[in-house]
Design a protein around this motif. Structure first.
Motif, PDB file in Angstrom:
ATOM      1  N   ARG A  95     -15.139   1.227  -5.388  1.00  0.00           N
ATOM      2  CA  ARG A  95     -14.884   0.695  -6.731  1.00  0.00           C
ATOM      3  C   ARG A  95     -14.940  -0.827  -6.739  1.00  0.00           C
ATOM      4  O   ARG A  95     -15.525  -1.442  -7.637  1.00  0.00           O
ATOM      5  N   LEU A  96     -14.316  -1.442  -5.766  1.00  0.00           N
ATOM      6  CA  LEU A  96     -14.289  -2.906  -5.705  1.00  0.00           C
ATOM      7  C   LEU A  96     -15.685  -3.461  -5.482  1.00  0.00           C
ATOM      8  O   LEU A  96     -16.032  -4.527  -6.012  1.00  0.00           O
ATOM      9  N   SER A  97     -16.493  -2.758  -4.696  1.00  0.00           N
ATOM     10  CA  SER A  97     -17.866  -3.208  -4.470  1.00  0.00           C
ATOM     11  C   SER A  97     -18.681  -3.163  -5.760  1.00  0.00           C
ATOM     12  O   SER A  97     -19.501  -4.047  -6.021  1.00  0.00           O
ATOM     13  N   ARG A  98     -18.457  -2.137  -6.552  1.00  0.00           N
ATOM     14  CA  ARG A  98     -19.181  -2.065  -7.826  1.00  0.00           C
ATOM     15  C   ARG A  98     -18.752  -3.184  -8.766  1.00  0.00           C
ATOM     16  O   ARG A  98     -19.556  -3.697  -9.545  1.00  0.00           O
ATOM     17  N   ARG A  99     -17.497  -3.582  -8.664  1.00  0.00           N
ATOM     18  CA  ARG A  99     -16.973  -4.594  -9.580  1.00  0.00           C
ATOM     19  C   ARG A  99     -17.279  -6.015  -9.131  1.00  0.00           C
ATOM     20  O   ARG A  99     -17.588  -6.891  -9.943  1.00  0.00           O
ATOM     21  N   HIS A 100     -17.188  -6.255  -7.814  1.00  0.00           N
ATOM     22  CA  HIS A 100     -17.268  -7.625  -7.305  1.00  0.00           C
ATOM     23  C   HIS A 100     -18.518  -7.912  -6.482  1.00  0.00           C
ATOM     24  O   HIS A 100     -18.833  -9.066  -6.219  1.00  0.00           O
ATOM     25  N   GLY A 101     -19.192  -6.882  -6.039  1.00  0.00           N
ATOM     26  CA  GLY A 101     -20.306  -7.058  -5.121  1.00  0.00           C
ATOM     27  C   GLY A 101     -20.008  -6.356  -3.812  1.00  0.00           C
ATOM     28  O   GLY A 101     -18.856  -5.999  -3.512  1.00  0.00           O
ATOM     29  N   GLN A 102     -21.029  -6.170  -3.023  1.00  0.00           N
ATOM     30  CA  GLN A 102     -20.905  -5.350  -1.815  1.00  0.00           C
ATOM     31  C   GLN A 102     -19.843  -5.876  -0.857  1.00  0.00           C
ATOM     32  O   GLN A 102     -19.111  -5.107  -0.247  1.00  0.00           O
ATOM     33  N   ALA A 151       0.821  -1.209   0.000  1.00  0.00           N
ATOM     34  CA  ALA A 151       0.000   0.000   0.000  1.00  0.00           C
ATOM     35  C   ALA A 151       0.857   1.261   0.000  1.00  0.00           C
ATOM     36  O   ALA A 151       0.532   2.247  -0.675  1.00  0.00           O
ATOM     37  N   ALA A 152       1.955   1.252   0.746  1.00  0.00           N
ATOM     38  CA  ALA A 152       2.845   2.415   0.768  1.00  0.00           C
ATOM     39  C   ALA A 152       3.433   2.682  -0.609  1.00  0.00           C
ATOM     40  O   ALA A 152       3.525   3.838  -1.048  1.00  0.00           O
ATOM     41  N   LEU A 153       3.830   1.634  -1.302  1.00  0.00           N
ATOM     42  CA  LEU A 153       4.371   1.803  -2.647  1.00  0.00           C
ATOM     43  C   LEU A 153       3.286   2.249  -3.625  1.00  0.00           C
ATOM     44  O   LEU A 153       3.526   3.096  -4.490  1.00  0.00           O
ATOM     45  N   ARG A 154       2.091   1.692  -3.499  1.00  0.00           N
ATOM     46  CA  ARG A 154       0.991   2.099  -4.382  1.00  0.00           C
ATOM     47  C   ARG A 154       0.612   3.559  -4.169  1.00  0.00           C
ATOM     48  O   ARG A 154       0.114   4.222  -5.088  1.00  0.00           O
ATOM     49  N   ALA A 155       0.857   4.080  -2.974  1.00  0.00           N
ATOM     50  CA  ALA A 155       0.595   5.497  -2.702  1.00  0.00           C
ATOM     51  C   ALA A 155       1.707   6.395  -3.228  1.00  0.00           C
ATOM     52  O   ALA A 155       1.604   7.619  -3.121  1.00  0.00           O
ATOM     53  N   GLY A 156       2.764   5.797  -3.783  1.00  0.00           N
ATOM     54  CA  GLY A 156       3.794   6.577  -4.445  1.00  0.00           C
ATOM     55  C   GLY A 156       5.114   6.695  -3.728  1.00  0.00           C
ATOM     56  O   GLY A 156       6.007   7.409  -4.218  1.00  0.00           O
ATOM     57  N   ALA A 157       5.288   6.051  -2.587  1.00  0.00           N
ATOM     58  CA  ALA A 157       6.569   6.110  -1.893  1.00  0.00           C
ATOM     59  C   ALA A 157       7.670   5.538  -2.780  1.00  0.00           C
ATOM     60  O   ALA A 157       7.439   4.615  -3.573  1.00  0.00           O
ATOM     61  N   ILE A 172      -7.268  -3.887  -2.500  1.00  0.00           N
ATOM     62  CA  ILE A 172      -7.532  -2.448  -2.321  1.00  0.00           C
ATOM     63  C   ILE A 172      -6.403  -1.603  -2.900  1.00  0.00           C
ATOM     64  O   ILE A 172      -6.637  -0.611  -3.597  1.00  0.00           O
ATOM     65  N   SER A 173      -5.166  -1.978  -2.638  1.00  0.00           N
ATOM     66  CA  SER A 173      -4.027  -1.152  -3.052  1.00  0.00           C
ATOM     67  C   SER A 173      -3.956  -0.946  -4.551  1.00  0.00           C
ATOM     68  O   SER A 173      -3.520   0.110  -5.021  1.00  0.00           O
ATOM     69  N   GLY A 174      -4.381  -1.944  -5.312  1.00  0.00           N
ATOM     70  CA  GLY A 174      -4.308  -1.827  -6.762  1.00  0.00           C
ATOM     71  C   GLY A 174      -5.172  -0.720  -7.332  1.00  0.00           C
ATOM     72  O   GLY A 174      -4.932  -0.250  -8.458  1.00  0.00           O
ATOM     73  N   GLU A 175      -6.175  -0.276  -6.565  1.00  0.00           N
ATOM     74  CA  GLU A 175      -7.046   0.800  -7.026  1.00  0.00           C
ATOM     75  C   GLU A 175      -6.466   2.182  -6.732  1.00  0.00           C
ATOM     76  O   GLU A 175      -6.922   3.182  -7.306  1.00  0.00           O
ATOM     77  N   ILE A 176      -5.481   2.265  -5.848  1.00  0.00           N
ATOM     78  CA  ILE A 176      -5.014   3.560  -5.336  1.00  0.00           C
ATOM     79  C   ILE A 176      -4.381   4.449  -6.396  1.00  0.00           C
ATOM     80  O   ILE A 176      -4.713   5.639  -6.484  1.00  0.00           O
TER      81      ILE A 176
END
Length: 303
Positions: free
Chosen positions: A277-284, A62-68, A292-296
């Motif tokens: 976003r994930l809820s819209r794609r996969h369900g609630q 997650a830290a890397l996905r946020a741009g660190a 989650i991190s892949g969407e960031i």
């Protein structure tokens, strides 16, 4: 007290609702002028145990996905080699564990990484214990940037150590859910949920920290009295490992140069919108924290 009522009260008392307009007016540091990974900062993640080795993996990604720009991880030696294989982007330091399987302490190498990191996350995958307190105190004594306390590191003794230090340039962000907040205050979870806004504001001011009190409605409070409230997201974010991801996103943003309160506000919003976003794609419900991190990155850049 329901979420809508809490939000209305928050607006009436000065808490700002986190919206796209608010974030647009408060942009993250621009990475385009950087020439190397060093320009986007170093994150140090400390956590995990024999029983929960994957928490630091979620936080680090997650830290890397946020741009660190750079990632270093300290975890129990038993899990270090598997983490090296699962997270080739990171430098991994293995530390001995105590009888319960928790990190026993930090050595000189790990302490040096804490000193040179722009942000340090401690707590994912750790239980509250004497060993955890020892590790957290070492982080507080040596960190030079933003410290993010999560999960097992959320301890009143650690906060007391931070209050005693009060070093210029060192800031702290806490990310408790209602149960962890109740333990910090020696109260019950229902009391925290019924008074979340007031508790967040008073705690942040009393301890000179940024507090992100997580839940369906998340309250973020700065030490100077400013507050923000987030009601976006998805019920699916209430899943194992989701909080580890949030801690990593906040640390990654802080490493890039965001102020502690900006990193918390943006981190909470990105995490919430990723869940939506994930809820819209996969369900609630049913998506995994690791997704989650892949969407960031796309959300962070407005895509």
């Amino acid at each position: 007290m329901n979420a809508a009522r809490r939000t209305d009260e928050g607006r009436a008392s000065g808490a700002r609702r986190i919206t796209p307009a608010l974030l647009k007016a408060w942009p993250l540091p621009d990475p385009s002028g950087g020439t190397s990974k060093e320009d986007r900062g170093r994150v140090m993640v400390i956590g995990g145990s024999r029983q929960i080795p994957g928490a630091v993996l979620l936080t680090g990604i997650a830290a890397l996905r946020a741009g660190a720009g750079k990632l270093q991880v300290a975890t129990v030696a038993d899990a270090a080699m598997s983490l090296v294989m699962s997270l080739p982007e990171a430098r991994v330091i293995g530390r001995p564990s105590d009888r319960a399987g928790a990190i026993r302490d930090l050595d000189g190498d790990a302490t040096h990484c804490v000193r040179t990191a722009h942000s340090v996350v401690v707590g994912p995958g750790m239980d509250r214990s004497a060993a955890t307190q020892r590790v957290v105190r070492a982080v507080i004594a040596n960190a030079q940037g933003t410290i993010v306390l999560d999960a097992g590191a959320l301890d009143a003794l650690a906060l007391a150590a931070f209050r005693r230090r009060r070093s210029a340039g060192v800031a702290m962000v806490l990310t408790p859910h209602a149960g962890e907040m109740a333990a910090l205050l020696d109260t019950d979870e229902d009391t925290v949920m019924a008074n979340a806004e007031t508790i967040a504001r008073e705690f942040a001011q009393a301890w000179n920290v940024v507090l992100a009190l997580k839940g369906p409605t998340t309250w973020i409070a700065a030490a100077d009295g400013r507050m923000w409230v987030n009601t976006a997201g998805s019920v699916g974010l209430g899943t194992s490992g989701s909080g580890d991801v949030l801690a990593g996103v906040i640390a990654g943003l802080a490493a890039r140069g965001a102020t502690p309160e900006q990193a918390a506000v943006w981190g909470v919003s990105l995490h919430a919108r990723a869940g939506a976003r994930l809820s819209r794609r996969h369900g609630q419900v049913g998506f995994l924290a690791r997704e989650i991190s892949g969407e960031i990155p796309a959300l962070m850049h407005g895509l």
